[in-house]
Write an enzyme that holds these catalytic residues in place. Structure first.
Site, PDB file in Angstrom:
ATOM      1  N   GLU A 125       0.850  -1.204   0.000  1.00 37.99           N
ATOM      2  CA  GLU A 125       0.000   0.000   0.000  1.00 37.99           C
ATOM      3  C   GLU A 125       0.882   1.249   0.000  1.00 37.99           C
ATOM      4  O   GLU A 125       0.635   2.212  -0.728  1.00 37.99           O
ATOM      5  CB  GLU A 125      -0.913   0.012   1.237  1.00 37.99           C
ATOM      6  CG  GLU A 125      -1.805   1.241   1.280  1.00 37.99           C
ATOM      7  CD  GLU A 125      -2.561   1.387   2.608  1.00 37.99           C
ATOM      8  OE1 GLU A 125      -3.023   0.362   3.142  1.00 37.99           O
ATOM      9  OE2 GLU A 125      -2.645   2.518   3.099  1.00 37.99           O
ATOM     10  N   SER A 261      -7.771  -9.854   6.072  1.00 35.16           N
ATOM     11  CA  SER A 261      -7.826 -10.708   4.881  1.00 35.16           C
ATOM     12  C   SER A 261      -8.068 -12.172   5.243  1.00 35.16           C
ATOM     13  O   SER A 261      -7.714 -13.066   4.498  1.00 35.16           O
ATOM     14  CB  SER A 261      -6.545 -10.547   4.060  1.00 35.16           C
ATOM     15  OG  SER A 261      -5.425 -10.778   4.871  1.00 35.16           O
TER      16      SER A 261
HETATM   17  S1  SF4 Z   1     -11.270  -1.252   4.224  1.00 40.08           S
HETATM   18 FE1  SF4 Z   1      -9.587  -2.731   4.336  1.00 40.08          FE
HETATM   19  S2  SF4 Z   1      -8.431  -2.432   2.465  1.00 40.08           S
HETATM   20 FE2  SF4 Z   1      -9.714  -0.646   2.751  1.00 40.08          FE
HETATM   21  S3  SF4 Z   1      -8.417   0.781   3.839  1.00 40.08           S
HETATM   22 FE3  SF4 Z   1      -9.592  -0.324   5.362  1.00 40.08          FE
HETATM   23  S4  SF4 Z   1      -8.274  -2.014   5.952  1.00 40.08           S
HETATM   24 FE4  SF4 Z   1      -7.447  -1.191   4.028  1.00 40.08          FE
END
Ligand code: SF4
Length: 571
Positions: A125, A261
């Site tokens: 990220e 995840s």
């Molecule tokens: S929803 Fe999930 S993927 Fe999106 S910013 Fe939050 S933690 Fe990251």
């Protein structure tokens, strides 16, 4: 021992969206599908993707073809361009919240601001975010690093969306004192914040914490770090087999959480395994749970529910000879349910791992049971209900048998010969119609019931069955998506499906209450308005506590059908 599952455990919105997008692409397209980097940091989920022929590329080739999905973390803009230039069709599944951070960096970088990103420079990220900083981005993982950065004339400060909130608070406090002209943005994702706050509280309240998630997952590692900081025993596992039960034996309560995840089926599996290994249950309780699980796995409970519902429908219509109709419905549903489970061992691996194992081990006996119960139901119908009912039941049995077979003369979205189950929403609607037919129409045809009473009872029965089936489909949504099943919740989304279930149950309640004034059904039929009401309330509770073990939820919903039959005996 008390076992608590964090409400925030499991897929966050961004990861879920990315997984849904890649699975939808795979179910709809015959092109090769890739993810640029691992879609999620979870070995089991990645294995599942490989089984779906969704592979990963880590480098962008000069030439390529097929579909590439950009995961929730996002990528630098030049990578996105390079993927397109190489010839891939790109699906951008960057989480909208990450896109929000990219937009901030891009906007200020254009004005000449420096960018300070609080996060690990090697995290995908952060690599993606740096791509928007026009070469003037800096990453920071400690207060020391921050204080050693040059004093920029203008700078924006953002955090990696899964950053530790306490650490980011320290950063913000430092900036306010030492660089008050920096523009600071709160970019930690709400879902991360909630997850971290909850695990902090759970770690304080419980003796041990188990964090389920990939060893490479940044947000999972942070949950482990936060839980360990409370001084409680914390174990980070990727799968249940890694749990050291010896270390947990002295704990009186265990909290389970999971990274963003980690799919639900892995968390559910962890809960069930921990419960059976550590929960000290009374022998009578163990025995009752064993019976419950057996009745659910073999579908005897479901079939009995269909039988009891049929009995209730016959009582409501004022039909005599109710028992053989109930028996026929029971045998038909038993046969169809077992057959369906035999055909769906693979998806069940994700939604009901223990049921899948049971069906794999006892395949032969279950085929025999399905065949015998189907044949017995047809025979009983032949000798008791007349030719028309027998004919309808035969057609329905053939349809049920062919549900999973490629015999329909039209093409699926991938251009292959389709099965009944490939028709969008077919599972939910066909089960509803099949149950409504055996529970209400067959007895009505055999007894030439009044049309209006048949219609009212049919609506009542199908409403209940629809709500039950759609709710179970919501629970199984991740596994169904993996295997390309087109259930109603996959078509409409969970939220809308829950809404529809609620409307249907409310309508069901209304229909039964109206019988007080219309008098189309037997006296006291209005008591049955309580059934959709109870189901409505149960589903509401289950919706709020999404990690109540699946067996409990299944049992209560199925039991409601037995209760419907019992109500019919009482009134
Ligand atoms: S929803 Fe999930 S993927 Fe999106 S910013 Fe939050 S933690 Fe990251």
């Amino acid at each position: 021992m008390k076992i608590v599952v964090a409400k925030t455990a499991g897929f966050c919105m961004g990861v879920r969206r990315a997984v849904d997008m890649v699975l939808d692409a795979s179910n709809l397209s015959s092109e090769p599908i890739y993810t640029y980097g691992p879609l999620i940091h979870n070995p089991q989920a990645l294995k599942m993707l490989e089984e779906k022929k969704i592979f990963r590329i880590d480098q962008i080739p000069e030439k390529g073809s097929g579909i590439v999905l950009i995961r929730a973390h996002g990528v630098p803009p030049e990578d996105q361009k390079a993927l397109k230039d190489a010839g891939f069709a790109v699906i951008d599944a960057t989480c909208p919240r990450v896109v929000g951070v990219q937009v901030i960096i891009h906007k200020y970088a254009q004005k000449g601001y420096s960018t300070i990103i609080i996060g690990d420079g090697k995290h995908p990220e952060v690599v993606g975010l740096l791509g928007y900083a026009r070469g003037n981005g800096h990453t920071v993982t400690s207060m020391d690093q921050l204080s050693k950065l040059p004093k920029f004339q203008t700078a924006v400060v953002v955090a990696q969306t899964t950053q530790n909130t306490v650490f980011y608070d320290e950063i913000k406090a430092w900036c306010k004192i030492n660089a008050p002209h920096y523009k600071i943005f709160d970019t930690i994702c709400g879902s991360t914040e909630k997850r971290q706050t909850e695990i902090r509280e759970l770690a304080r309240e419980n003796d041990a914490v188990i964090v389920v998630g990939g060893k490479q997952s940044g947000n999972t590692k942070r949950l482990v770090q936060i839980a360990s900081q409370t001084g409680k025993f914390t174990a980070h596992i990727e799968e249940v087999s890694q749990i050291d039960y010896g270390k947990l034996s002295s704990a009186r309560s265990v909290a389970i959480t999971a990274g963003a995840s980690t799919p639900n089926w892995i968390i559910n599996d962890a809960y069930v395994q921990i419960e059976s290994n550590l929960q000290q249950q009374h022998p009578a309780q163990v025995f009752l749970f064993l019976i419950r699980d057996f009745l659910l796995k073999t579908n005897i409970m479901t079939a009995a529910g269909a039988g009891f519902l049929t009995y209730a429908c016959s009582v409501l219509q004022g039909i005599d000879q109710k028992f053989h109709h109930a028996m026929i419905a029971m045998l038909y549903v038993l046969s169809m349910q077992i057959l369906n489970n035999l055909f769906t061992i693979k998806p069940d691996k994700y939604n009901h791992p223990q049921r899948a194992l049971f069906y794999k081990k006892n395949r032969v006996y279950l085929w025999v049971a399905a065949f015998l119960s189907g044949a017995a139901g047809l025979y009983l119908s032949f000798i008791t209900t007349g030719m028309l009912s027998f004919f309808i039941l035969s057609v329905m049995s053939l349809l049920g048998l062919s549900y999973n077979l490629k015999i329909i003369p039209f093409m699926s979205k991938k251009g292959q010969l389709a099965r009944l189950k490939d028709i969008p929403g077919s599972k939910t609607s066909l089960i509803t119609i099949a149950w409504g037919t055996v529970a209400c129409l067959l007895p009505a045809v055999a007894n030439q019931s009044e049309l209006l009473s048949v219609a009212v009872v049919f609506l009542f029965a199908t409403g209940l069955v629809f709500a039950r089936t759609a709710f179970f489909d919501i629970l199984a949504i991740q596994g169904d998506r993996i295997t390309g099943k087109e259930t109603l919740p996959i078509l409409l989304g969970e939220k809308r499906s829950f809404q529809i279930i609620q409307y249907v149950l409310m309508a069901d309640m209304g229909i039964m209450l109206l019988t007080v004034f219309t008098g189309v059904l037997v006296k006291n039929a209005f008591f049955f308005a309580a059934i959709p009401l109870i189901m409505f309330l149960l589903i509401k509770v289950f919706q709020k506590n999404s990690l109540i073990p699946g067996a409990h939820r299944e049992f209560f919903i199925e039991f409601l059908f037995l209760f419907t039959g019992l109500t019919a005996i009482v009134i």
